[in-house]
Design an enzyme around this catalytic site. Structure first.
Site, PDB file in Angstrom:
ATOM      1  N   ASP A  76      28.565  40.694  51.797  1.00  0.00           N
ATOM      2  CA  ASP A  76      29.735  41.548  51.603  1.00  0.00           C
ATOM      3  C   ASP A  76      29.578  42.958  52.175  1.00  0.00           C
ATOM      4  OD1 ASP A  76      31.675  39.874  50.537  1.00  0.00           O
ATOM      5  OD2 ASP A  76      30.743  39.926  48.558  1.00  0.00           O
ATOM      6  N   ASP A 114      35.264  33.796  51.868  1.00  0.00           N
ATOM      7  CA  ASP A 114      35.467  35.246  51.785  1.00  0.00           C
ATOM      8  C   ASP A 114      34.806  35.961  52.955  1.00  0.00           C
ATOM      9  OD1 ASP A 114      35.111  33.687  49.443  1.00  0.00           O
ATOM     10  OD2 ASP A 114      35.170  35.447  48.154  1.00  0.00           O
TER      11      ASP A 114
HETATM   12  N1  GLY Z   1      34.868  37.978  47.349  1.00  0.00           N
HETATM   13  C1  GLY Z   1      35.037  37.661  45.989  1.00  0.00           C
HETATM   14  C2  GLY Z   1      36.445  37.471  45.583  1.00  0.00           C
HETATM   15  O1  GLY Z   1      37.319  37.269  46.385  1.00  0.00           O
HETATM   16  O2  GLY Z   1      36.693  37.530  44.399  1.00  0.00           O
END
Ligand code: GLY
Length: 374
Positions: free
Chosen positions: A90, A146
């Site tokens: 992330d 994601d």
């Molecule tokens: N990346 C984690 C979510 O979308 O909650």
């Protein structure tokens, strides 16, 4: 709906942020359960969205106060880069929206360095056998959709260093998203587990969706927006085609008010949680897709995006009250009953970006090079 509506909405957002910025300050907001945002630990994946929102406000208003608070947050995030062990996939979400605009607007060398460091960490997570980027630190073979939104920082690193290798990792993972995460009907898997040694695809895991074969709406929005960005950064039409497939599934499954439920494959009644974050992110993705399709097709994507942004404004916003979140009804993790139907900072970010796009903003923070004509 016209530019005047978007301008008026952006002005209302600005008035709200002028009030909430001194309250929230240089902190790490994630969820707004009652009236106020919480304050997360420094390594939380959501920590780019508040500075990102402030940078959008700065970009529109040129009010230095927004930039100054965003810069303070960026500096506070250095402990995560220096600490190293909590960095995961992330890094794109976090530094693309915090350090990225500081480098874009002020050519700040420290911001550039932060982005290059974390892009290198992201590139190092690529699994050559399975063509995926490892998501978290304890599950060696897990990749999540994601991460499609974390790829622009790799493309940025390539255009900045004139070294294509970062972009090649991004393109390889985007192919995995297009071929394995996106299903035939346009719905999207959240987590795919691979054998980390052989790269063999093992199974789909439900994750934040209702079940392994359900259709988590925010997961769909990550692909819906991440894939056209990868088309922009690579010129590979396969990404645009896959994005359109997800977009058609997303639009076809929206309820009457055009704001998505948290999962498209759960029984729906008036109590089924919504997810304004999926909706706002998808609206940005639809506006991105609209840039690359023939004139006759544009309307499909633009009309849906505008209906979503208008409904968010009219039915799910706090623009005229004292709550700190801009949008209501975001859902973070329904299966674990975490932050259901609450304000979420990423819902706010993508909503403000969506309105900014409607105003014609062509300088979006996820953009690096445009390779669609190369
Ligand atoms: N990346 C984690 C979510 O979308 O909650």
């Amino acid at each position: 709906m016209d530019k005047a509506w978007a301008k008026n909405t952006m002005d209302r957002i600005l008035t709200k942020l002028e009030k909430t910025m001194p309250e929230i300050g240089a902190s790490f907001p994630h969820a707004c359960v009652d009236d106020k945002y919480d304050n997360m630990h420094a390594s939380c994946w959501t920590n780019g969205f508040w500075p990102g929102t402030l940078w959008l406000a700065y970009q529109y208003s040129k009010n230095e106060a927004f930039a100054n608070t965003a810069k303070e947050i960026e500096e506070k995030l250095d402990e995560v880069i220096d600490g190293f062990y909590k960095l995961d996939h992330d890094v794109g979400f976090i530094w693309q929206l915090s350090a990225g605009p500081n480098y874009k607007f002020f050519k700040n060398e420290e911001s550039k360095l932060r982005m290059l460091k974390v892009a290198s960490v992201l590139a190092s997570r690529f699994n050559l056998k399975g063509n995926f980027i490892q998501a978290w630190n304890h599950q060696l073979g897990w990749a999540i959709v994601d991460c499609t939104m974390n790829l622009p920082i790799l493309c940025w690193a390539s255009s900045e260093t004139e070294n294509p290798r970062y972009r090649y990792f991004a393109e390889a993972f985007a192919k995995t998203v297009a071929n394995h995460f996106v299903r035939e009907d346009g719905s999207v898997n959240h987590i795919l587990s691979f054998d980390p040694d052989t790269g063999e695809l093992i199974e789909s895991i439900g994750g934040q969706g209702n079940a392994p074969d359900s259709a988590w709406s925010r997961g769909a929005s990550w692909a819906l927006y991440g894939l056209p960005l990868m088309y922009r950064h690579s010129g590979d039409k396969e990404f645009l085609t896959a994005a359109k497939k997800v977009a058609h599934f997303f639009i076809a499954n929206l309820p009457e008010d055009f704001v998505a439920h948290w999962d498209f494959r759960v029984p729906r009644n008036e109590d089924t949680p919504r997810d304004t974050s999926a909706t706002a992110c998808a609206a940005c993705g639809l506006l991105e897709i609209a840039k690359y399709v023939p004139e006759a097709e544009k309307e499909i994507y633009e009309t849906a995006a505008k209906r979503m942004l208008v409904s968010l404004t009219d039915n799910y916003s706090n623009l005229d009250n004292n709550k700190q979140c801009i949008l209501t009804h975001g859902t973070s993790h329904c299966p674990e009953n975490q932050n259901v139907n609450v304000g979420l900072i990423y819902a706010d970010y993508f909503y403000v970006e969506g309105i900014s796009r409607l105003l014609g903003n062509e300088d979006i923070f996820w953009y690096a090079q445009d390779r669609t004509n190369i």
